[in-house]
Structure formats: structure tokens, C-alpha cells
Design a protein around this motif. Structure first.
Motif, PDB file in Angstrom:
ATOM      1  N   LYS A  79      19.317 118.791  24.259  1.00  0.00           N
ATOM      2  CA  LYS A  79      18.420 118.496  23.137  1.00  0.00           C
ATOM      3  C   LYS A  79      19.160 117.952  21.917  1.00  0.00           C
ATOM      4  N   VAL A  80      20.487 117.865  22.003  1.00  0.00           N
ATOM      5  CA  VAL A  80      21.288 117.375  20.879  1.00  0.00           C
ATOM      6  C   VAL A  80      21.445 115.858  20.991  1.00  0.00           C
ATOM      7  N   ASN A  81      21.153 115.167  19.908  1.00  0.00           N
ATOM      8  CA  ASN A  81      21.355 113.720  19.835  1.00  0.00           C
ATOM      9  C   ASN A  81      22.779 113.485  19.336  1.00  0.00           C
ATOM     10  N   LEU A  82      23.666 113.103  20.248  1.00  0.00           N
ATOM     11  CA  LEU A  82      25.074 112.949  19.904  1.00  0.00           C
ATOM     12  C   LEU A  82      25.302 111.891  18.825  1.00  0.00           C
ATOM     13  N   GLU A  83      24.554 110.825  18.886  1.00  0.00           N
ATOM     14  CA  GLU A  83      24.747 109.729  17.932  1.00  0.00           C
ATOM     15  C   GLU A  83      24.410 110.141  16.493  1.00  0.00           C
ATOM     16  N   SER A  84      23.535 111.130  16.327  1.00  0.00           N
ATOM     17  CA  SER A  84      23.137 111.525  14.973  1.00  0.00           C
ATOM     18  C   SER A  84      23.926 112.722  14.444  1.00  0.00           C
ATOM     19  N   LEU A  85      24.886 113.242  15.199  1.00  0.00           N
ATOM     20  CA  LEU A  85      25.649 114.416  14.736  1.00  0.00           C
ATOM     21  C   LEU A  85      26.327 114.168  13.388  1.00  0.00           C
ATOM     22  N   SER A  86      26.879 112.995  13.209  1.00  0.00           N
ATOM     23  CA  SER A  86      27.634 112.723  11.975  1.00  0.00           C
ATOM     24  C   SER A  86      26.742 112.590  10.746  1.00  0.00           C
ATOM     25  N   THR A  87      25.430 112.531  10.944  1.00  0.00           N
ATOM     26  CA  THR A  87      24.521 112.375   9.801  1.00  0.00           C
ATOM     27  C   THR A  87      23.731 113.640   9.482  1.00  0.00           C
ATOM     28  N   LEU A  88      23.997 114.732  10.195  1.00  0.00           N
ATOM     29  CA  LEU A  88      23.253 115.967   9.959  1.00  0.00           C
ATOM     30  C   LEU A  88      23.554 116.531   8.577  1.00  0.00           C
ATOM     31  N   LYS A  89      22.537 117.092   7.953  1.00  0.00           N
ATOM     32  CA  LYS A  89      22.685 117.688   6.623  1.00  0.00           C
ATOM     33  C   LYS A  89      22.705 119.214   6.746  1.00  0.00           C
ATOM     34  N   ALA A  90      23.614 119.828   6.033  1.00  0.00           N
ATOM     35  CA  ALA A  90      23.711 121.285   6.031  1.00  0.00           C
ATOM     36  C   ALA A  90      22.553 121.883   5.235  1.00  0.00           C
ATOM     37  N   PRO A  91      21.916 122.946   5.757  1.00  0.00           N
ATOM     38  CA  PRO A  91      20.791 123.548   5.047  1.00  0.00           C
ATOM     39  C   PRO A  91      21.198 124.370   3.819  1.00  0.00           C
ATOM     40  N   THR A  92      22.440 124.820   3.775  1.00  0.00           N
ATOM     41  CA  THR A  92      22.919 125.610   2.636  1.00  0.00           C
ATOM     42  C   THR A  92      24.253 125.036   2.157  1.00  0.00           C
ATOM     43  N   ASP A  93      24.716 125.511   1.005  1.00  0.00           N
ATOM     44  CA  ASP A  93      25.921 124.953   0.389  1.00  0.00           C
ATOM     45  C   ASP A  93      26.922 126.023  -0.045  1.00  0.00           C
ATOM     46  N   LYS A  94      26.926 127.162   0.614  1.00  0.00           N
ATOM     47  CA  LYS A  94      27.789 128.268   0.195  1.00  0.00           C
ATOM     48  C   LYS A  94      29.276 127.958   0.376  1.00  0.00           C
ATOM     49  N   ARG A  95      29.606 127.086   1.311  1.00  0.00           N
ATOM     50  CA  ARG A  95      31.005 126.766   1.580  1.00  0.00           C
ATOM     51  C   ARG A  95      31.681 126.069   0.391  1.00  0.00           C
ATOM     52  N   THR A  96      30.902 125.451  -0.477  1.00  0.00           N
ATOM     53  CA  THR A  96      31.488 124.717  -1.598  1.00  0.00           C
ATOM     54  C   THR A  96      32.048 125.630  -2.673  1.00  0.00           C
ATOM     55  N   TYR A  97      31.626 126.897  -2.670  1.00  0.00           N
ATOM     56  CA  TYR A  97      32.192 127.832  -3.643  1.00  0.00           C
ATOM     57  C   TYR A  97      32.737 129.088  -2.958  1.00  0.00           C
ATOM     58  N   ASP A  98      33.307 128.882  -1.766  1.00  0.00           N
ATOM     59  CA  ASP A  98      34.017 129.922  -1.007  1.00  0.00           C
ATOM     60  C   ASP A  98      33.171 131.140  -0.664  1.00  0.00           C
ATOM     61  N   SER A  99      31.870 130.969  -0.546  1.00  0.00           N
ATOM     62  CA  SER A  99      31.019 132.091  -0.166  1.00  0.00           C
ATOM     63  C   SER A  99      30.760 132.111   1.337  1.00  0.00           C
ATOM     64  N   ALA A 100      31.132 131.048   2.035  1.00  0.00           N
ATOM     65  CA  ALA A 100      30.995 130.975   3.490  1.00  0.00           C
ATOM     66  C   ALA A 100      32.107 130.097   4.049  1.00  0.00           C
ATOM     67  N   ALA A 101      32.495 130.402   5.280  1.00  0.00           N
ATOM     68  CA  ALA A 101      33.479 129.562   5.954  1.00  0.00           C
ATOM     69  C   ALA A 101      32.831 128.217   6.308  1.00  0.00           C
ATOM     70  N   ILE A 102      33.656 127.209   6.471  1.00  0.00           N
ATOM     71  CA  ILE A 102      33.160 125.878   6.838  1.00  0.00           C
ATOM     72  C   ILE A 102      33.045 125.807   8.355  1.00  0.00           C
ATOM     73  N   GLY A 103      31.834 125.561   8.828  1.00  0.00           N
ATOM     74  CA  GLY A 103      31.589 125.409  10.260  1.00  0.00           C
ATOM     75  C   GLY A 103      31.608 123.943  10.642  1.00  0.00           C
TER      76      GLY A 103
END
Length: 141
Positions: A79-103
Motif C-alpha cells: 500500500k506504500v507508494n514508493l515514488e511519493s515517499l520523499s514528499t511525505l509530510k510529518a504530522p508533528t514537529d517535536k523533533r525540531t526541539y529535541d522532544s522526539a527522536a528523528i524517524g
């Protein structure tokens, strides 16, 4: 005439059910990684095997994947569209202020690599959520 019609209908229905193609995962490698300053995890799935590294500089723990779990991974992967992986948007932004690890999800298929932009560990984009959660389950075992 009625019997011939029933036989033809049966053949078409059976053919339609069997025509669902299985995805060839022999040449596919799926890697999920999550990292921050004090956290590291790497999970690599390839040909019914999984390698899990839970700490930097640690040895990978390898194991086989049972058929039921493998079928779930193949289903989620299909069900994953490989061609669109590089354009996916993250639903949250906690990684930008060290509140979550970067996945990050990286898929190599037939020699070509597809990779997502960074997202918060534990909060993947909806399009890949099921696949990522199946991979993360291996690190909990």
C-alpha cells in the motif's frame, strides 16, 4: 446452456480471486531508523529476516520473521507508494526541539532507494504508519 454459463462464471470469479499478484520482496530491503542525541534504533527487514540494533555501536540481533507477520509486512508494503515517499509530510514537529527522536524510513527495491524526510519517532505520516508500526514492533520483543 445454463451449465456452461455457470462454469464460465465460476472460472471468471476464481480467476479474479487468484489474479491478485504477490509482491516480490526478494530484492527489497526496508529500514526504519530513529535517532537523537541519547537514543538510537535501527530495524532492517529483508527476505523474512529482521536485524534490530537498539544502541549505538551495538551488535545487530537477527531473527527470522514468521509467516503471519511477514504477510502483514507485505500487505502494508503493497500500500506504500514508493515514488511519493520523499514528499511525505510529518504530522508533528517535536523533533525540531529535541522532544522526539528523528524517524526515517528507507526502502531499497531493485537497486533503487526511496527515503522519507525525517519525522517524529512514534508519529509517522499516515501513508506509512502501518508499515512503520509493524517494524517498530520488532524492537519491543
Amino acid at each position: 446452456m445454463r451449465i456452461v454459463s455457470i462454469l464460465l462464471l465460476t472460472v471468471f470469479i476464481a480467476g479474479g480471486c487468484c489474479s491478485q499478484k504477490k509482491i516480490d520482496m526478494k530484492s527489497t530491503q526496508i529500514e526504519y531508523s530513529a535517532m537523537s542525541r541519547g537514543y538510537y534504533k535501527s530495524i532492517v527487514v529483508e527476505d523474512k529476516t529482521v536485524s534490530v540494533i537498539k544502541e549505538r555501536n551495538a551488535e545487530a540481533v537477527k531473527s527470522n520473521i514468521d509467516d503471519a507477520k511477514w504477510n502483514q509486512i507485505v500487505s502494508a508494503f503493497s500500500k506504500v507508494n514508493l515514488e511519493s515517499l520523499s514528499t511525505l509530510k510529518a504530522p508533528t514537529d517535536k523533533r525540531t526541539y529535541d522532544s522526539a527522536a528523528i524517524g526515517n524510513l528507507k526502502i531499497t527495491k531493485d537497486g533503487k532507494t526511496y527515503e522519507t524526510p525525517g519525522f517524529d519517532n512514534g508519529f509517522p505520516p499516515k501513508e506509512i504508519e502501518k508499515l512503520v508500526n509493524l517494524l517498530v514492533d520488532f524492537s519491543k520483543e
